[in-house]
Design an enzyme around this catalytic site. Structure first.
Site, PDB file in Angstrom:
ATOM      1  N   GLY A   1       0.743  -1.469   0.118  1.00  0.00           N
ATOM      2  CA  GLY A   1       0.061   0.097   0.001  1.00  0.00           C
ATOM      3  C   GLY A   1       0.893   1.267  -0.171  1.00  0.00           C
TER       4      GLY A   1
ATOM      5  N   ALA B   1       2.756   2.798  -5.261  1.00  0.00           N
ATOM      6  CA  ALA B   1       2.311   1.803  -6.501  1.00  0.00           C
ATOM      7  C   ALA B   1       1.076   1.090  -6.180  1.00  0.00           C
ATOM      8  CB  ALA B   1       3.646   0.917  -6.526  1.00  0.00           C
TER       9      ALA B   1
ATOM     10  N   GLU C   1       8.797  12.768  -3.981  1.00  0.00           N
ATOM     11  CA  GLU C   1       8.142  13.917  -4.134  1.00  0.00           C
ATOM     12  C   GLU C   1       7.914  14.719  -5.227  1.00  0.00           C
ATOM     13  OE1 GLU C   1      10.592  15.169  -0.828  1.00  0.00           O
ATOM     14  OE2 GLU C   1       8.866  15.199   0.598  1.00  0.00           O
ATOM     15  N   ALA C   2       8.748  14.377  -6.130  1.00  0.00           N
ATOM     16  CA  ALA C   2       9.146  15.259  -7.385  1.00  0.00           C
ATOM     17  C   ALA C   2       8.373  14.340  -8.480  1.00  0.00           C
ATOM     18  CB  ALA C   2      10.225  15.587  -7.751  1.00  0.00           C
TER      19      ALA C   2
ATOM     20  N   LYS D   1       5.725  22.226 -10.463  1.00  0.00           N
ATOM     21  CA  LYS D   1       7.123  22.153 -10.924  1.00  0.00           C
ATOM     22  C   LYS D   1       7.188  22.433 -12.478  1.00  0.00           C
ATOM     23  CE  LYS D   1      10.456  18.320 -11.453  1.00  0.00           C
ATOM     24  NZ  LYS D   1      10.868  16.945 -11.285  1.00  0.00           N
TER      25      LYS D   1
ATOM     26  N   VAL E   1       1.922 -10.417   5.127  1.00  0.00           N
ATOM     27  CA  VAL E   1       2.003 -11.446   4.288  1.00  0.00           C
ATOM     28  C   VAL E   1       3.015 -12.333   4.662  1.00  0.00           C
ATOM     29  CG1 VAL E   1       2.086 -12.527   1.976  1.00  0.00           C
ATOM     30  CG2 VAL E   1       0.950 -10.531   2.310  1.00  0.00           C
TER      31      VAL E   1
ATOM     32  N   THR F   1      11.247  10.034 -12.156  1.00  0.00           N
ATOM     33  CA  THR F   1      10.712   9.132 -13.299  1.00  0.00           C
ATOM     34  C   THR F   1       9.830   7.906 -12.567  1.00  0.00           C
ATOM     35  OG1 THR F   1      12.776   8.336 -13.739  1.00  0.00           O
ATOM     36  CG2 THR F   1      11.788   9.817 -15.297  1.00  0.00           C
TER      37      THR F   1
HETATM   38  C1  LIG Z   1      15.767   7.869  -2.135  1.00  0.00           C
HETATM   39  C2  LIG Z   1      14.587   7.983  -3.123  1.00  0.00           C
HETATM   40  C3  LIG Z   1      14.035   8.999  -3.423  1.00  0.00           C
HETATM   41  C4  LIG Z   1      12.795   8.853  -4.665  1.00  0.00           C
HETATM   42  N1  LIG Z   1      12.598   9.908  -4.973  1.00  0.00           N
HETATM   43  C5  LIG Z   1      11.396  10.074  -5.926  1.00  0.00           C
HETATM   44  C6  LIG Z   1      10.814  11.208  -6.574  1.00  0.00           C
HETATM   45  O1  LIG Z   1      11.402  12.156  -6.440  1.00  0.00           O
HETATM   46  N2  LIG Z   1       9.823  11.125  -7.564  1.00  0.00           N
HETATM   47  C7  LIG Z   1       9.474   9.925  -8.084  1.00  0.00           C
HETATM   48  O2  LIG Z   1       8.498   9.459  -8.674  1.00  0.00           O
HETATM   49  N3  LIG Z   1       9.931   8.823  -7.074  1.00  0.00           N
HETATM   50  C8  LIG Z   1      10.743   8.747  -6.185  1.00  0.00           C
HETATM   51  N4  LIG Z   1      11.162   7.523  -5.751  1.00  0.00           N
HETATM   52  C9  LIG Z   1      10.516   6.321  -5.934  1.00  0.00           C
HETATM   53  C10 LIG Z   1       9.366   6.262  -5.182  1.00  0.00           C
HETATM   54  O3  LIG Z   1       9.394   6.461  -3.684  1.00  0.00           O
HETATM   55  C11 LIG Z   1       8.661   4.914  -5.291  1.00  0.00           C
HETATM   56  O4  LIG Z   1       8.643   4.587  -6.614  1.00  0.00           O
HETATM   57  C12 LIG Z   1       7.252   4.976  -4.883  1.00  0.00           C
HETATM   58  O5  LIG Z   1       7.077   5.574  -3.477  1.00  0.00           O
HETATM   59  C13 LIG Z   1       6.716   3.605  -4.788  1.00  0.00           C
HETATM   60  O6  LIG Z   1       6.871   2.704  -4.045  1.00  0.00           O
HETATM   61  P1  LIG Z   1       6.121   1.307  -3.726  1.00  0.00           P
HETATM   62  O7  LIG Z   1       5.029   1.492  -3.350  1.00  0.00           O
HETATM   63  O8  LIG Z   1       6.671   0.596  -4.924  1.00  0.00           O
HETATM   64  O9  LIG Z   1       7.148   0.831  -2.300  1.00  0.00           O
HETATM   65  P2  LIG Z   1       6.717   0.977  -0.881  1.00  0.00           P
HETATM   66  O10 LIG Z   1       6.237   2.564  -0.554  1.00  0.00           O
HETATM   67  O11 LIG Z   1       8.190   0.322  -0.079  1.00  0.00           O
HETATM   68  O12 LIG Z   1       5.652  -0.007  -0.291  1.00  0.00           O
HETATM   69  C14 LIG Z   1       5.461  -1.285   0.022  1.00  0.00           C
HETATM   70  C15 LIG Z   1       4.411  -1.604   0.308  1.00  0.00           C
HETATM   71  O13 LIG Z   1       4.337  -2.875   0.499  1.00  0.00           O
HETATM   72  C16 LIG Z   1       3.815  -3.353   1.899  1.00  0.00           C
HETATM   73  N5  LIG Z   1       4.600  -4.749   2.269  1.00  0.00           N
HETATM   74  C17 LIG Z   1       5.785  -4.992   2.254  1.00  0.00           C
HETATM   75  N6  LIG Z   1       6.094  -6.370   2.509  1.00  0.00           N
HETATM   76  C18 LIG Z   1       4.880  -6.828   2.958  1.00  0.00           C
HETATM   77  C19 LIG Z   1       4.329  -7.927   3.762  1.00  0.00           C
HETATM   78  N7  LIG Z   1       5.064  -8.870   3.836  1.00  0.00           N
HETATM   79  N8  LIG Z   1       2.994  -7.840   4.023  1.00  0.00           N
HETATM   80  C20 LIG Z   1       2.309  -7.120   3.502  1.00  0.00           C
HETATM   81  N9  LIG Z   1       2.553  -5.926   3.448  1.00  0.00           N
HETATM   82  C21 LIG Z   1       3.899  -5.686   2.736  1.00  0.00           C
HETATM   83  C22 LIG Z   1       4.309  -2.092   2.710  1.00  0.00           C
HETATM   84  O14 LIG Z   1       3.747  -2.221   4.100  1.00  0.00           O
HETATM   85  C23 LIG Z   1       4.313  -1.112   1.833  1.00  0.00           C
HETATM   86  O15 LIG Z   1       2.984  -0.672   2.000  1.00  0.00           O
HETATM   87  C24 LIG Z   1      12.337   7.764  -4.714  1.00  0.00           C
HETATM   88  C25 LIG Z   1      12.774   6.345  -4.291  1.00  0.00           C
HETATM   89  C26 LIG Z   1      14.019   6.589  -3.216  1.00  0.00           C
HETATM   90  C27 LIG Z   1      14.441   5.263  -2.781  1.00  0.00           C
END
Ligand SMILES: Cc1cc2nc3c(=O)[nH]c(=O)nc-3n(C[C@H](O)[C@H](O)[C@H](O)COP(=O)(O)OP(=O)(O)OC[C@H]3O[C@@H](n4cnc5c(N)ncnc54)[C@H](O)[C@@H]3O)c2cc1C
Length: 509
Positions: free
Chosen positions: A17, A20, A54-55, A83, A190, A349
């Protein structure tokens, strides 16, 4: 043609959650009714989300529009700002900076790219920069902003923009949106993923509470863990660290001081770079670096030394791997977000690549047996997207003249993908840029970074000489003066936001 009835997907399970997971849930719930397809999202508060991101780039506007989200509500709910692009400081050489704007430079004439005319014009006007012909860059340098005019004849139609915002608030906002449309949220960790003994398809997931959630299709949105695609289905990871050696970030927000900038700042440092992202309520900062060339303590010191205001908390360390899974879709599971791959946020991106993962799935929406041809096409398209963005990001590192640290010596002299080498050579020759197969970054973006980092073409396209150079110069001067005039009449970024979508004003989701 087979007469067997097509089996439709009835149950979609999204695991995770973060941005993505909730972007996927929101987009799917806006398209399918809960009676036809039940969508369940499982997330664990105990594990939490990455909480950065954030961007963005302008494509996020299309995503929100697809969901029918009001821009003012969105900006208020996420403390969002506008932006206009990114200022890159110290990338080509120490002490230099340039602006990568959204939107075009000037106007093409007679079907010839604007920058070709400018390259020729600059020979007799050496103090001219290509940024003088970008409305977004001119407005950004003056901290001005306005919403673009829909009339294509107006110079104000040339503004293109994206947002900075609080990514955690965005995920919450999308959660409310998706739950209203029938998405069922399940809290829990999970602990087990079960596969069908014959097909290897994921059949259900078991939570710590012992509850199980079954589905026909699973989205792995578990972040860097890649619990389903990577850990369970064993899809390997293509590592791009040899081209993009940064692997660690230290992030911290600070108090907002000074004027509210309508752009991101990216400052190259000794072994990486630092971002500065202004939102309504604070400024986000992060120092990305190569851990083999800088210690954590030095990275933190450098981060804190370059904040505009007092830090809000202590820096948080995030380790990452650059690259992507060799397939994004395997069996009945698609990885969207960090579980599928990651490219550092130099050009903001990641949320765009999430959007692409979702929209390509929608355009290839499969039957429940997940035909291999559909999966292959999805994997082909997503891989290509990642590779195209990768090349653009590598360009910033490769096209440097910096020789003040082992990090920059490595970047300047490293081999780069052939696809990027070809682009650089074509530009060096006569300033030519071609956009291949629906590529994200368009000509003005490549031109801004190549010129900004001192790749100057040996010659211009000879076709520019088909137009009278005095007339061309007059057209350029007239473009520049109408852009300057338009900018002088724009409100400041902060004034525009206060009037349009300041978070303190009442919101109504
Ligand atoms: C340093 C950094 C800077 C960034 N800056 C930017 C930016 O400026 N612009 C941009 O577009 N993107 C940026 N990103 C990328 C962006 O943060 C991610 O692409 C975006 O937040 C999506 O993350 P996610 O949802 O894939 O993962 P996460 O936010 O890590 O979410 C993972 C989810 O899976 C759940 N989960 C994991 N394991 C389990 C389990 N066993 N059981 C149940 N739930 C589980 C967690 O609880 C969480 O809800 C950045 C990333 C990094 C590392």
């Amino acid at each position: 043609m087979s007469n067997a009835p097509q089996k439709n997907i009835r149950n979609i399970v999204i695991v995770g959650g973060g941005s993505a997971g909730w972007m996927t849930a929101a987009a799917l719930s806006s398209l399918v009714s809960p009676q036809a397809v039940q969508i369940t999202l499982v997330e664990s508060e105990q594990i939490g989300t990455i909480g950065v991101g954030e961007a963005t780039i302008p494509d996020v506007i299309n995503f929100n529009a697809m969901l029918g989200i009001s821009e003012t509500d969105f900006l208020r709910e996420t403390n969002g700002t506008f932006k206009l692009g990114i200022e890159f400081i110290n990338w080509g050489r120490l002490g230099e900076s340039y602006f990568h704007p959204f939107g075009n430079h000037g106007v093409d004439m007679n079907g010839i790219d604007f920058h070709q005319f400018w390259l020729n014009y600059q020979r007799s006007n050496p103090s001219s920069t290509i940024e003088d012909f970008s409305l977004s860059a001119i407005a950004a340098h003056q901290n001005k902003f306005t919403i673009p005019d829909n009339n294509p004849r107006s110079v104000l139609s040339q503004i293109r923009y994206a947002y900075h915002f609080d990514a955690t608030a965005y995920a919450k906002y999308l959660r409310r949106y998706a739950e209203k449309r029938g998405v069922n949220r399940v809290e829990g960790k999970v602990v087990e993923i079960n596969q069908d003994a014959n097909t290897g398809f994921i059949s259900n997931i078991r939570l710590e509470s012992d509850a199980t959630v079954a589905g026909d299709m699973f989205f792995d949105c578990t972040g860097f863990r890649s619990l389903l695609l990577g850990q369970t289905l064993g899809v390997d990871f293509k590592d791009w660290a040899h081209w993009l050696p940064c692997d660690t970030a230290q992030t911290v927000a600070c108090e907002r001081t000074g004027e509210l900038l309508p752009y991101t700042k990216s400052t190259a440092k000794t072994a990486g770079w630092q971002w500065r992202i202004p939102t309504q309520h604070r400024t986000g900062n992060g120092h990305i670096y190569s851990s083999s060339m800088m210690s954590d303590d030095d990275a933190i010191e450098s981060l804190l030394g370059d904040l505009d205001g007092p830090a809000l908390g202590t820096p948080r360390k995030i380790k990452f791997r650059t690259g992507h899974r060799s397939h994004f879709w395997e069996k009945n599971c698609i990885a969207v977000g960090l579980s599928g791959g990651f490219l550092e946020p130099l050009e903001s991106t990641s949320l765009y690549l999430i959007q692409e993962g979702i929209s390509k799935f929608i355009s290839l929406f499969p039957s429940a047996d997940m035909p291999a041809s559909v999966r292959d096409e999805y994997n082909r398209q997503l891989t290509q997207k990642f590779e195209q963005v990768r090349d653009f990001i590598i360009l910033h590192y490769k096209a440097t003249e910096r020789d003040d640290s082992p990090f920059w010596d490595y970047c300047r002299t490293m081999d780069v993908p052939d696809s990027l080498m070809h682009k650089m050579e074509l530009f060096r020759e006569a300033g030519r840029i071609f956009r291949y197969e629906d590529e994200l970054f368009s000509r003005p973006s490549w031109v801004a970074v190549m010129l900004g980092q001192n790749i100057h073409p040996k010659s211009v396209d000879p076709i520019v000489h088909s137009l009278n150079s005095a007339e061309v110069a007059r057209s350029l001067e007239s473009m520049r003066s109408s852009m300057n005039k338009a900018t002088s009449q724009m409100p400041t970024h902060e004034a525009m936001l206060r009037q349009y979508a300041w978070a303190a004003a009442p919101a109504g989701v």
